[in-house]
Enzyme design. Structure first.
Site, PDB file in Angstrom:
ATOM      1  N   THR A 236       0.779  -1.165   0.091  1.00 21.54           N
ATOM      2  CA  THR A 236       0.043   0.121  -0.099  1.00 21.54           C
ATOM      3  C   THR A 236       0.705   1.384   0.007  1.00 21.54           C
ATOM      4  O   THR A 236       1.466   1.521   1.113  1.00 21.54           O
ATOM      5  CB  THR A 236      -0.979  -0.007   1.331  1.00 21.54           C
ATOM      6  OG1 THR A 236      -1.643  -1.220   1.231  1.00 21.54           O
ATOM      7  CG2 THR A 236      -1.969   1.212   1.245  1.00 21.54           C
TER       8      THR A 236
ATOM      9  N   LYS B 284      -7.455   0.886  -3.104  1.00 17.68           N
ATOM     10  CA  LYS B 284      -7.134   0.541  -2.191  1.00 17.68           C
ATOM     11  C   LYS B 284      -6.753   1.656  -1.104  1.00 17.68           C
ATOM     12  O   LYS B 284      -7.204   1.681   0.190  1.00 17.68           O
ATOM     13  CB  LYS B 284      -5.624  -0.263  -2.119  1.00 17.68           C
ATOM     14  CG  LYS B 284      -4.924  -0.769  -1.018  1.00 17.68           C
ATOM     15  CD  LYS B 284      -5.863  -1.811  -0.194  1.00 17.68           C
ATOM     16  CE  LYS B 284      -5.415  -2.028   1.247  1.00 17.68           C
ATOM     17  NZ  LYS B 284      -4.054  -2.668   1.346  1.00 17.68           N
TER      18      LYS B 284
ATOM     19  N   LYS C 116      -0.005   5.904   8.017  1.00 18.98           N
ATOM     20  CA  LYS C 116       0.551   5.995   6.720  1.00 18.98           C
ATOM     21  C   LYS C 116      -0.495   5.956   5.586  1.00 18.98           C
ATOM     22  O   LYS C 116      -0.438   6.700   4.606  1.00 18.98           O
ATOM     23  CB  LYS C 116       1.673   4.851   6.623  1.00 18.98           C
ATOM     24  CG  LYS C 116       2.366   4.862   5.227  1.00 18.98           C
ATOM     25  CD  LYS C 116       1.727   3.919   4.363  1.00 18.98           C
ATOM     26  CE  LYS C 116       1.876   2.614   4.784  1.00 18.98           C
ATOM     27  NZ  LYS C 116       1.207   1.709   3.845  1.00 18.98           N
TER      28      LYS C 116
END
Length: 296
Positions: A97, A172, A242
């Site tokens: 990711t 995502k 993050k």
């Protein structure tokens, strides 16, 4: 069977690499902490000293790491996987990711080296990775997605092809940003319920059955109630922040202000401020309690 390189043996990567080994693929592995590779080597993997060494001769190179910086370490530089002499028309598969800006730059670099690039972020916790029950969000040319389907079958029960390279990453980032918003809302809801004198055990039970019972709420509400956030860390506040920051940057690049995303990012920054970002993301409930106690 294919010659595979797997870069990154964290909580997710180690399970994915083990599934590929179990499927009969020849797997070379690399991790910045070499000790992580030992169990896989015992099961037949080859340990490599650098990403370049792991990728040498590979038909498929997977990367599964934490953020943009770690992804750059795996792919770029003299010892990076893109410097390796892979098999002709090998695949570069980035499962991490990472930011949308970096996925675009990485795709261009990989294609410039003659590789077929696939962005392939995953959803599922480490137990799903170990059992081969992940869901993959694919951004790829259709022919490349079809060619990799037999290999993906070892690690996933579902593959959703969203479109060309970058599309899987875009989805995502969207879904993880939404998850961050749900977790932040849950933490604030539980603290509010606590202040209202409600029984939190009853609240958590009711939430799991109600209209707000998203998977994130169902998973994190009991963890927030239990309060042992440093135990069995599955997904830390550091990584949640993050993901939130990358998702927020992508939304803004698309012209979406994402005020709710900004609120979630501000909430998770509380964990960095109090030094508990390495605990489970459920620790957010304590950070919200502390924040609101200071403001009373």
């Amino acid at each position: 069977m294919r010659r595979v390189a797997f870069l990154g043996l964290g909580n997710m990567g180690i399970g994915m690499a083990r599934r590929l080994l179990a499927a009969g693929h020849g797997v070379a592995v690399y991790n910045r902490s070499p000790g992580r590779a030992a169990p896989l080597v015992q099961q037949g993997a080859t340990a490599a000293a650098t990403p370049r060494e792991a990728a040498a001769g590979a038909e498929i190179v997977f990367s599964m790491v934490g953020d943009d910086a770690a992804s750059r370490h795996m792919w770029l530089g003299r010892d990076g996987a893109l410097a390796a002499r892979t098999a002709p028309r090998a695949f570069a598969v980035e499962c991490s990711t990472i930011s949308h800006r970096w996925i675009a730059a990485l795709a261009a670099r990989a294609r410039g080296q003659g590789l077929r690039f696939v962005d392939c972020p995953v959803t599922g916790l480490p137990d799903a990775a170990a059992a081969g029950r992940l869901t993959l969000f694919l951004g790829a040319d259709k022919a490349d997605a079809d060619a990799l389907a037999p290999v993906f079958a070892a690690i996933a029960t579902e593959v959703i092809h969203f479109g060309p390279v970058g599309a899987g990453n875009a989805y995502k980032l969207i879904v993880n940003l939404m998850g961050s918003i749900q977790i932040a809302a849950l933490a604030e809801g539980l603290v509010t319920a606590e202040r209202a004198g409600l029984d939190l055990g009853q609240v958590v039970q009711a939430l799991s059955k109600g209209g707000s019972a998203s998977p994130q709420v169902v998973r994190n509400a009991p963890l927030m109630l239990r309060g042992r956030h440093a135990e069995d860390v599955v997904f830390s506040g550091k990584w949640r922040l993050k993901d939130t920051a990358y998702g927020l940057a992508h939304a803004r690049a698309m012209g979406v202000a994402s005020t709710m995303g900004a609120g979630a990012a501000a909430a998770f920054r509380l964990l960095v401020a109090d030094g508990t970002q390495h605990q489970n993301e459920s620790k957010l409930v304590d950070a919200v309690r502390a924040r609101d106690s200071r403001q009373r």
